[in-house]
Scaffold this motif. Structure first.
Motif, PDB file in Angstrom:
ATOM      1  N   VAL A  10     -11.439   0.574  -4.148  1.00  0.00           N
ATOM      2  CA  VAL A  10     -10.612   0.867  -2.983  1.00  0.00           C
ATOM      3  C   VAL A  10      -9.916   2.191  -3.277  1.00  0.00           C
ATOM      4  CG1 VAL A  10      -8.607   0.097  -1.642  1.00  0.00           C
ATOM      5  CG2 VAL A  10     -10.285  -1.574  -2.456  1.00  0.00           C
ATOM      6  N   VAL A  11      -9.748   3.018  -2.256  1.00  0.00           N
ATOM      7  CA  VAL A  11      -9.170   4.345  -2.426  1.00  0.00           C
ATOM      8  C   VAL A  11      -7.838   4.451  -1.704  1.00  0.00           C
ATOM      9  CG1 VAL A  11      -9.523   6.804  -1.922  1.00  0.00           C
ATOM     10  CG2 VAL A  11     -11.445   5.406  -2.665  1.00  0.00           C
ATOM     11  N   ALA A  12      -6.894   5.136  -2.356  1.00  0.00           N
ATOM     12  CA  ALA A  12      -5.625   5.523  -1.729  1.00  0.00           C
ATOM     13  C   ALA A  12      -5.428   7.004  -2.022  1.00  0.00           C
ATOM     14  CB  ALA A  12      -4.469   4.706  -2.296  1.00  0.00           C
ATOM     15  N   TYR A  13      -4.826   7.708  -1.072  1.00  0.00           N
ATOM     16  CA  TYR A  13      -4.656   9.153  -1.227  1.00  0.00           C
ATOM     17  C   TYR A  13      -3.206   9.554  -1.487  1.00  0.00           C
ATOM     18  CZ  TYR A  13      -9.286   8.912   0.882  1.00  0.00           C
ATOM     19  OH  TYR A  13     -10.592   8.602   1.156  1.00  0.00           O
ATOM     20  N   ASP A  14      -2.312   8.576  -1.640  1.00  0.00           N
ATOM     21  CA  ASP A  14      -0.915   8.886  -1.921  1.00  0.00           C
ATOM     22  C   ASP A  14      -0.265   7.724  -2.667  1.00  0.00           C
ATOM     23  OD1 ASP A  14       0.641   7.083   0.088  1.00  0.00           O
ATOM     24  OD2 ASP A  14      -0.914   8.031   1.312  1.00  0.00           O
ATOM     25  N   GLY A  15       0.880   7.997  -3.267  1.00  0.00           N
ATOM     26  CA  GLY A  15       1.563   7.004  -4.072  1.00  0.00           C
ATOM     27  C   GLY A  15       2.107   5.828  -3.288  1.00  0.00           C
ATOM     28  N   GLU A  16       2.597   6.071  -2.080  1.00  0.00           N
ATOM     29  CA  GLU A  16       3.133   4.981  -1.239  1.00  0.00           C
ATOM     30  C   GLU A  16       2.066   3.927  -0.967  1.00  0.00           C
ATOM     31  OE1 GLU A  16       6.054   4.182   0.355  1.00  0.00           O
ATOM     32  OE2 GLU A  16       7.196   5.831  -0.489  1.00  0.00           O
ATOM     33  N   ILE A  45       5.254  10.270  -3.987  1.00  0.00           N
ATOM     34  CA  ILE A  45       5.470   9.573  -5.254  1.00  0.00           C
ATOM     35  C   ILE A  45       4.395   9.991  -6.251  1.00  0.00           C
ATOM     36  CG2 ILE A  45       5.602   7.314  -6.362  1.00  0.00           C
ATOM     37  CD1 ILE A  45       6.354   6.137  -3.657  1.00  0.00           C
ATOM     38  N   LYS A  46       4.803  10.526  -7.402  1.00  0.00           N
ATOM     39  CA  LYS A  46       3.846  10.922  -8.441  1.00  0.00           C
ATOM     40  C   LYS A  46       3.186   9.693  -9.064  1.00  0.00           C
ATOM     41  CE  LYS A  46       5.715  15.259  -9.988  1.00  0.00           C
ATOM     42  NZ  LYS A  46       5.927  16.078 -11.175  1.00  0.00           N
ATOM     43  N   GLY A  47       2.050   9.916  -9.689  1.00  0.00           N
ATOM     44  CA  GLY A  47       1.340   8.827 -10.358  1.00  0.00           C
ATOM     45  C   GLY A  47       2.183   8.166 -11.430  1.00  0.00           C
ATOM     46  N   SER A  48       2.954   8.952 -12.184  1.00  0.00           N
ATOM     47  CA  SER A  48       3.805   8.371 -13.224  1.00  0.00           C
ATOM     48  C   SER A  48       4.900   7.498 -12.624  1.00  0.00           C
ATOM     49  CB  SER A  48       4.417   9.463 -14.106  1.00  0.00           C
ATOM     50  OG  SER A  48       5.108  10.411 -13.320  1.00  0.00           O
ATOM     51  N   MET A  76     -15.488  -5.684 -11.279  1.00  0.00           N
ATOM     52  CA  MET A  76     -14.090  -5.426 -11.502  1.00  0.00           C
ATOM     53  C   MET A  76     -13.519  -4.779 -10.237  1.00  0.00           C
ATOM     54  SD  MET A  76     -12.450  -3.315 -14.711  1.00  0.00           S
ATOM     55  CE  MET A  76     -12.585  -4.639 -15.885  1.00  0.00           C
ATOM     56  N   ASN A  77     -12.338  -5.193  -9.830  1.00  0.00           N
ATOM     57  CA  ASN A  77     -11.659  -4.599  -8.675  1.00  0.00           C
ATOM     58  C   ASN A  77     -10.854  -3.394  -9.139  1.00  0.00           C
ATOM     59  OD1 ASN A  77     -12.580  -6.503  -6.790  1.00  0.00           O
ATOM     60  ND2 ASN A  77     -10.991  -7.928  -7.426  1.00  0.00           N
ATOM     61  N   VAL A  78     -11.156  -2.232  -8.565  1.00  0.00           N
ATOM     62  CA  VAL A  78     -10.584  -0.972  -9.025  1.00  0.00           C
ATOM     63  C   VAL A  78      -9.897  -0.256  -7.864  1.00  0.00           C
ATOM     64  CG1 VAL A  78     -11.092   1.228 -10.148  1.00  0.00           C
ATOM     65  CG2 VAL A  78     -12.496  -0.776 -10.670  1.00  0.00           C
ATOM     66  N   LEU A  79      -8.706   0.290  -8.145  1.00  0.00           N
ATOM     67  CA  LEU A  79      -8.009   1.150  -7.192  1.00  0.00           C
ATOM     68  C   LEU A  79      -8.074   2.576  -7.716  1.00  0.00           C
ATOM     69  CD1 LEU A  79      -6.239   1.598  -4.685  1.00  0.00           C
ATOM     70  CD2 LEU A  79      -4.240   1.134  -6.137  1.00  0.00           C
ATOM     71  N   VAL A  80      -8.534   3.497  -6.880  1.00  0.00           N
ATOM     72  CA  VAL A  80      -8.603   4.915  -7.215  1.00  0.00           C
ATOM     73  C   VAL A  80      -7.576   5.632  -6.346  1.00  0.00           C
ATOM     74  CG1 VAL A  80     -10.044   6.990  -7.208  1.00  0.00           C
ATOM     75  CG2 VAL A  80     -11.063   4.759  -7.771  1.00  0.00           C
ATOM     76  N   VAL A  81      -6.643   6.347  -7.002  1.00  0.00           N
ATOM     77  CA  VAL A  81      -5.581   7.027  -6.274  1.00  0.00           C
ATOM     78  C   VAL A  81      -5.610   8.514  -6.614  1.00  0.00           C
ATOM     79  CG1 VAL A  81      -3.120   7.069  -5.737  1.00  0.00           C
ATOM     80  CG2 VAL A  81      -4.183   4.935  -6.536  1.00  0.00           C
ATOM     81  N   ASP A  82      -5.954   9.326  -5.625  1.00  0.00           N
ATOM     82  CA  ASP A  82      -5.974  10.776  -5.798  1.00  0.00           C
ATOM     83  C   ASP A  82      -5.818  11.413  -4.427  1.00  0.00           C
ATOM     84  OD1 ASP A  82      -6.713  13.542  -6.391  1.00  0.00           O
ATOM     85  OD2 ASP A  82      -7.645  12.760  -8.214  1.00  0.00           O
ATOM     86  N   ASP A  83      -4.980  12.449  -4.320  1.00  0.00           N
ATOM     87  CA  ASP A  83      -4.785  13.114  -3.034  1.00  0.00           C
ATOM     88  C   ASP A  83      -5.958  14.012  -2.674  1.00  0.00           C
ATOM     89  OD1 ASP A  83      -3.841  14.734  -5.190  1.00  0.00           O
ATOM     90  OD2 ASP A  83      -2.857  16.058  -3.763  1.00  0.00           O
ATOM     91  N   ASN A  84      -6.801  14.345  -3.647  1.00  0.00           N
ATOM     92  CA  ASN A  84      -8.016  15.088  -3.365  1.00  0.00           C
ATOM     93  C   ASN A  84      -9.060  14.061  -2.920  1.00  0.00           C
ATOM     94  OD1 ASN A  84     -10.586  16.322  -3.586  1.00  0.00           O
ATOM     95  ND2 ASN A  84      -9.778  17.828  -5.028  1.00  0.00           N
TER      96      ASN A  84
END
Length: 126
Positions: A28-34, A57-60, A1-9
């Motif tokens: 794949v990891v992203a550290y911000d909403g943009e 940009i918040k997660g919501s 499964m292709n997963v995106l993990v988004v957390d600033d930590n």
């Protein structure tokens, strides 16, 4: 499964991505909403873990953007936060809300729910 993990930590994001890869998923990891929005617009992800308290940009807001301008096929979207109060009012934007810290059992249940949701979307599209 292709997963995106988004957390600033970065430690949390990288650790979750590593764990997902150990379970055989592509993470794949992203550290911000943009960055998350840019990556999500590709439509390459079946599952997305979004921290609520992101810089900019918040997660919501990322989840709301996906609802307003859907990507097909849309990812199964999971909110993850350490602040239970932040979930009030935004729960409807997510398929699942996970309270940090969460167990590996909870993580596996979310992945199974995402698989089922993905299978249902495929059946509906057929």
């Amino acid at each position: 499964m292709n997963v995106l993990v988004v957390d600033d930590n970065e430690i949390v994001a990288d650790s979750l991505a590593f764990l997902l890869e150990c379970y055989g998923h592509r993470a794949v990891v992203a550290y911000d909403g943009e960055t998350a929005l840019t990556l999500l617009r590709t439509g390459a992800f079946e599952l997305t873990f979004l921290d609520e308290h992101l810089p900019g940009i918040k997660g919501s807001a990322v989840a709301l953007s996906l609802k307003e301008s859907p990507v097909h096929p849309g990812p199964f979207v999971v909110s993850m936060t350490g602040d239970a109060d932040s979930q009030e009012g935004v729960v409807r934007l997510f398929d699942v809300c996970l309270q940090k810290p969460f167990s590996s059992e909870a993580l596996m249940q979310v992945i199974e729910n995402a698989r089922r949701g993905s299978d249902a979307r495929c059946l509906l599209a057929a």
